[in-house]
Motif scaffolding. Structure first.
Motif, mmCIF file in Angstrom:
data_model
loop_
_atom_site.group_PDB
_atom_site.id
_atom_site.type_symbol
_atom_site.label_atom_id
_atom_site.label_comp_id
_atom_site.label_asym_id
_atom_site.label_seq_id
_atom_site.Cartn_x
_atom_site.Cartn_y
_atom_site.Cartn_z
ATOM 1 N N UNK A 35 0.932 -1.196 -0.241
ATOM 2 C CA UNK A 35 0.129 -0.044 0.222
ATOM 3 C C UNK A 35 1.107 1.494 0.250
ATOM 4 N N UNK A 36 0.183 2.703 -0.231
ATOM 5 C CA UNK A 36 0.506 3.489 0.042
ATOM 6 C C UNK A 36 -0.398 4.834 0.626
ATOM 7 N N UNK A 37 0.424 4.979 1.325
ATOM 8 C CA UNK A 37 0.286 6.107 2.594
ATOM 9 C C UNK A 37 1.310 7.501 2.073
ATOM 10 N N UNK A 38 -0.116 8.598 3.124
ATOM 11 C CA UNK A 38 1.068 10.014 3.136
ATOM 12 C C UNK A 38 0.871 11.016 4.131
ATOM 13 N N UNK A 39 1.713 11.584 4.624
ATOM 14 C CA UNK A 39 1.930 12.592 5.503
ATOM 15 C C UNK A 39 2.206 13.862 5.285
ATOM 16 N N UNK A 49 -3.784 3.835 -0.908
ATOM 17 C CA UNK A 49 -4.267 3.159 -1.384
ATOM 18 C C UNK A 49 -3.735 1.694 -0.342
ATOM 19 N N UNK A 50 -4.329 0.998 -1.121
ATOM 20 C CA UNK A 50 -3.932 -0.519 -1.214
ATOM 21 C C UNK A 50 -4.246 -1.994 -1.851
ATOM 22 N N UNK A 51 -3.313 -2.383 -2.498
ATOM 23 C CA UNK A 51 -3.400 -3.806 -3.322
ATOM 24 C C UNK A 51 -3.427 -5.544 -2.874
ATOM 25 N N UNK A 52 -3.975 -6.099 -2.353
ATOM 26 C CA UNK A 52 -4.163 -6.864 -1.963
ATOM 27 C C UNK A 52 -2.929 -7.985 -2.986
ATOM 28 N N UNK A 57 -7.918 -4.071 -4.952
ATOM 29 C CA UNK A 57 -7.828 -2.936 -4.311
ATOM 30 C C UNK A 57 -8.940 -1.896 -3.472
ATOM 31 N N UNK A 58 -7.737 -0.973 -2.478
ATOM 32 C CA UNK A 58 -8.701 -0.275 -1.832
ATOM 33 C C UNK A 58 -8.239 1.383 -2.008
ATOM 34 N N UNK A 70 -1.633 -0.875 -8.507
ATOM 35 C CA UNK A 70 -1.039 -1.402 -9.024
ATOM 36 C C UNK A 70 0.062 -1.883 -8.597
ATOM 37 N N UNK A 71 0.458 -3.943 -9.086
ATOM 38 C CA UNK A 71 1.745 -4.638 -8.191
ATOM 39 C C UNK A 71 2.666 -5.082 -9.738
ATOM 40 N N UNK A 72 3.281 -5.517 -9.569
ATOM 41 C CA UNK A 72 3.720 -6.378 -10.534
ATOM 42 C C UNK A 72 4.505 -7.683 -8.880
ATOM 43 N N UNK A 73 4.223 -8.722 -9.096
ATOM 44 C CA UNK A 73 4.174 -9.256 -8.197
ATOM 45 C C UNK A 73 5.019 -10.180 -8.471
#
Length: 123
Positions: A35-39, A49-52, A57-58, A70-73
């Protein structure tokens, strides 16, 4: 040890786009959620956002319709495509990954963070 390294931040004008990348390396058997978080200055870190691992996605409400995760496993890498950026998106963006690692003869699930990449949206 597991390392997460973010890249792709920078200065962009309002309405512009950026793509963030985060590559995980080290003692990794498999990664579940990423996931990505911001501060922002003076604020708490918050979800973007998060991705399993299967692709579910969320998104935070503020990211819906503008950001795509998105992700590249195969590469243990997660991306965040950010479009229509606003000044209020200015923050340090952190990558997070829940990693299953070897721990002696066992396996261990632990959460890891990158050091962050600065995104500044300004004219």
């Amino acid at each position: 040890q597991v390392q997460l390294v973010e890249s792709g931040g920078g200065l962009v004008q309002p309405g512009g786009s950026l793509t963030l990348s985060c590559a995980a390396s080290g003692n990794i058997i498999r990664i579940s959620d990423m996931g990505w978080y911001c501060q922002a200055p003076g604020k708490q870190r918050e979800l973007v956002a998060t991705i399993a691992s299967g692709g579910t996605t969320n998104y935070a409400e503020s990211a819906k319709g503008r950001f795509t995760i998105s992700r590249d496993n195969a590469k243990n890498t997660v991306y965040l495509q950010m479009n229509s950026l606003k000044p209020e998106d200015t923050a340090v963006y952190y990558c997070n990954a829940d990693v299953i690692s070897y721990s002696g003869s066992d396996t261990l699930l632990s959460s890891h963070w990158g050091r962050g990449t600065q995104v500044t949206v300004s004219s």
